[in-house]
Design a protein around this motif. Sequence first.
Motif, PDB file in Angstrom:
ATOM      1  N   TYR A 246      -6.723  10.697   7.251  1.00 34.37           N
ATOM      2  CA  TYR A 246      -6.097   9.546   7.880  1.00 34.37           C
ATOM      3  C   TYR A 246      -4.683   9.333   7.339  1.00 34.37           C
ATOM      4  N   VAL A 247      -3.817   8.837   8.202  1.00 31.36           N
ATOM      5  CA  VAL A 247      -2.451   8.502   7.802  1.00 31.36           C
ATOM      6  C   VAL A 247      -2.187   7.046   8.167  1.00 31.36           C
ATOM      7  N   GLU A 248      -1.329   6.406   7.386  1.00 33.69           N
ATOM      8  CA  GLU A 248      -0.971   5.024   7.661  1.00 33.69           C
ATOM      9  C   GLU A 248      -0.091   4.966   8.905  1.00 33.69           C
ATOM     10  N   VAL A 249      -0.454   4.083   9.846  1.00 34.95           N
ATOM     11  CA  VAL A 249       0.319   3.931  11.085  1.00 34.95           C
ATOM     12  C   VAL A 249       0.821   2.507  11.281  1.00 34.95           C
ATOM     13  N   GLY A 250       0.441   1.582  10.400  1.00 34.55           N
ATOM     14  CA  GLY A 250       0.903   0.206  10.525  1.00 34.55           C
ATOM     15  C   GLY A 250       0.515  -0.617   9.319  1.00 34.55           C
ATOM     16  N   ARG A 251       1.294  -1.701   9.070  1.00 35.78           N
ATOM     17  CA  ARG A 251       1.024  -2.548   7.909  1.00 35.78           C
ATOM     18  C   ARG A 251       1.587  -3.943   8.179  1.00 35.78           C
ATOM     19  N   ILE A 252       0.754  -4.972   7.940  1.00 35.79           N
ATOM     20  CA  ILE A 252       1.207  -6.355   8.031  1.00 35.79           C
ATOM     21  C   ILE A 252       1.172  -6.937   6.620  1.00 35.79           C
ATOM     22  N   PRO A 253       2.321  -7.119   5.999  1.00 25.93           N
ATOM     23  CA  PRO A 253       2.349  -7.636   4.625  1.00 25.93           C
ATOM     24  C   PRO A 253       1.737  -9.032   4.528  1.00 25.93           C
ATOM     25  N   GLY A 254       0.881  -9.207   3.520  1.00 28.42           N
ATOM     26  CA  GLY A 254       0.323 -10.515   3.216  1.00 28.42           C
ATOM     27  C   GLY A 254      -0.636 -11.072   4.232  1.00 28.42           C
ATOM     28  N   ALA A 255      -1.189 -10.247   5.118  1.00 24.52           N
ATOM     29  CA  ALA A 255      -2.047 -10.760   6.188  1.00 24.52           C
ATOM     30  C   ALA A 255      -3.448 -11.131   5.709  1.00 24.52           C
TER      31      ALA A 255
ATOM     32  N   VAL B 163      -7.064 -12.932  -0.113  1.00 25.56           N
ATOM     33  CA  VAL B 163      -8.277 -12.742  -0.905  1.00 25.56           C
ATOM     34  C   VAL B 163      -8.590 -14.000  -1.700  1.00 25.56           C
ATOM     35  N   ALA B 164      -7.562 -14.648  -2.214  1.00 27.94           N
ATOM     36  CA  ALA B 164      -7.695 -15.890  -2.959  1.00 27.94           C
ATOM     37  C   ALA B 164      -6.330 -16.566  -2.976  1.00 27.94           C
ATOM     38  N   GLU B 165      -6.298 -17.819  -3.363  1.00 26.79           N
ATOM     39  CA  GLU B 165      -5.032 -18.532  -3.426  1.00 26.79           C
ATOM     40  C   GLU B 165      -4.071 -17.787  -4.352  1.00 26.79           C
ATOM     41  N   GLY B 166      -2.910 -17.423  -3.801  1.00 30.01           N
ATOM     42  CA  GLY B 166      -1.933 -16.680  -4.580  1.00 30.01           C
ATOM     43  C   GLY B 166      -2.169 -15.188  -4.609  1.00 30.01           C
ATOM     44  N   ASP B 167      -3.174 -14.716  -3.881  1.00 31.80           N
ATOM     45  CA  ASP B 167      -3.480 -13.276  -3.857  1.00 31.80           C
ATOM     46  C   ASP B 167      -3.554 -12.809  -2.406  1.00 31.80           C
ATOM     47  N   ASP B 168      -2.397 -12.567  -1.818  1.00 31.27           N
ATOM     48  CA  ASP B 168      -2.315 -12.076  -0.447  1.00 31.27           C
ATOM     49  C   ASP B 168      -2.149 -10.567  -0.445  1.00 31.27           C
ATOM     50  N   ARG B 169      -2.900  -9.899   0.418  1.00 31.36           N
ATOM     51  CA  ARG B 169      -2.857  -8.439   0.510  1.00 31.36           C
ATOM     52  C   ARG B 169      -2.354  -8.018   1.890  1.00 31.36           C
ATOM     53  N   ASP B 170      -1.855  -6.779   1.947  1.00 26.77           N
ATOM     54  CA  ASP B 170      -1.408  -6.225   3.222  1.00 26.77           C
ATOM     55  C   ASP B 170      -2.603  -5.741   4.027  1.00 26.77           C
ATOM     56  N   ASP B 171      -2.515  -5.915   5.331  1.00 21.66           N
ATOM     57  CA  ASP B 171      -3.497  -5.355   6.260  1.00 21.66           C
ATOM     58  C   ASP B 171      -2.937  -4.018   6.752  1.00 21.66           C
ATOM     59  N   VAL B 172      -3.569  -2.922   6.308  1.00 23.78           N
ATOM     60  CA  VAL B 172      -3.062  -1.577   6.561  1.00 23.78           C
ATOM     61  C   VAL B 172      -3.933  -0.893   7.609  1.00 23.78           C
ATOM     62  N   THR B 173      -3.300  -0.344   8.643  1.00 28.58           N
ATOM     63  CA  THR B 173      -4.012   0.423   9.661  1.00 28.58           C
ATOM     64  C   THR B 173      -3.773   1.905   9.439  1.00 28.58           C
ATOM     65  N   MET B 174      -4.855   2.688   9.471  1.00 26.59           N
ATOM     66  CA  MET B 174      -4.784   4.129   9.308  1.00 26.59           C
ATOM     67  C   MET B 174      -5.492   4.786  10.499  1.00 26.59           C
ATOM     68  N   ALA B 175      -5.089   6.008  10.829  1.00 24.83           N
ATOM     69  CA  ALA B 175      -5.663   6.680  11.993  1.00 24.83           C
ATOM     70  C   ALA B 175      -5.673   8.185  11.786  1.00 24.83           C
TER      71      ALA B 175
END
Length: 353
Positions: free
Chosen positions: A315-324, A327-339
């Motif tokens: 799989y390769v990364e094809v998209g990313r939404i930073p901070g989407a 996980v917890a207050e002050g802990d935002d993660r990127d939503d990464v799409t791979m295909a």
Amino acid sequence: MTFETTTRRLRLRRPTEADRDFHSAVHSDPRVYAHAPHVIGTPETNKVFFDDILAHWDEDGFGYWVAEDKTSGMPLGWVGVKGAGGDHGDFLNLYYRFVPEAHGKGLAKEAGRAAVAMATQWHADRPVRALVKEHNTASVRTALASGLARTDTTVTLRDDLPDEPPSLLFEAPRVGRVDALDQATREEVLDLWSRVTDAGGAVGFLPGASREAIAAALAAHEEQMAAGDAFAGALREPAGTLVGWGWWVRVPNPLLHHGRWLYRLMVDPDRQGRGYGLVLMAGLHRLAREDGVELLQLGVRSGSGVSAFYAQCGYVEVGRIPGAIRVAEGDDRDDVTMARRVDGQPLRPHGGG
């Protein structure tokens, strides 16, 4: 399909006549046969063995690879799966022999996992097995790390000495398609999902999630399955224990029906580090191919450490939404799409040639 591949450090390729001398050198080296000096190769046995390797490739299109250093091209050993038979039925034998200078570096494990994954994806009609003497502890570790499970079966080999103990039989878990869940399977999946969640696995919940909440998510997937929009792959050890699971889901838009999304990939935490994830993914790819799927997609959250695993699965990364993902207050993660494509060919953007 050309069954050649690479791993992080190795190129695994089809042998040719030019590899005969290297094959003989490996199989005539007493250091390689410290645990079974009576089966060390001779010029006659090496010739028959190598001829058989070439013939298997000619007849079946796969077999034992030459394992080369990916950087230098230096041959380091022999590894792969090849058809075998006998009293315990027709199976694919997992084989690994490396030069002594390559021992202790995890190369046999790395290559063995690639061989088991390849067989699971493309040759699932036969189980993958390895026959190993218990006193050969390094080989036992390699069989387990390659994705095989120890069974209760032992096998006496033709070249065993009269007082020699039989070999242990190891077998890879197998992936089967699931279109509906009975009550027993439902409870197995809930148990597995809960254990993976509490171990910190990124499968939709945070550790400590209630069984009721997970059961509600499972019921939603069952509705998709009943509607024909999803099916699951179940990874089971030879004894039948459920040790892995994942869903392929079809989105409603008919323009996207040639693709599927992977959801809730999970492997029993007690089996982590044994290559089961690669076996499960290989089996899921086979199921998708058999279902006529062409494109596979999945989402991961950054910081989970799983992107590298999926990259290993093609799989390769094809998209990313930073901070989407919060996980917890002050802990935002990127939503990464791979295909990846089911056939393993590169993804090509529209208009990109």
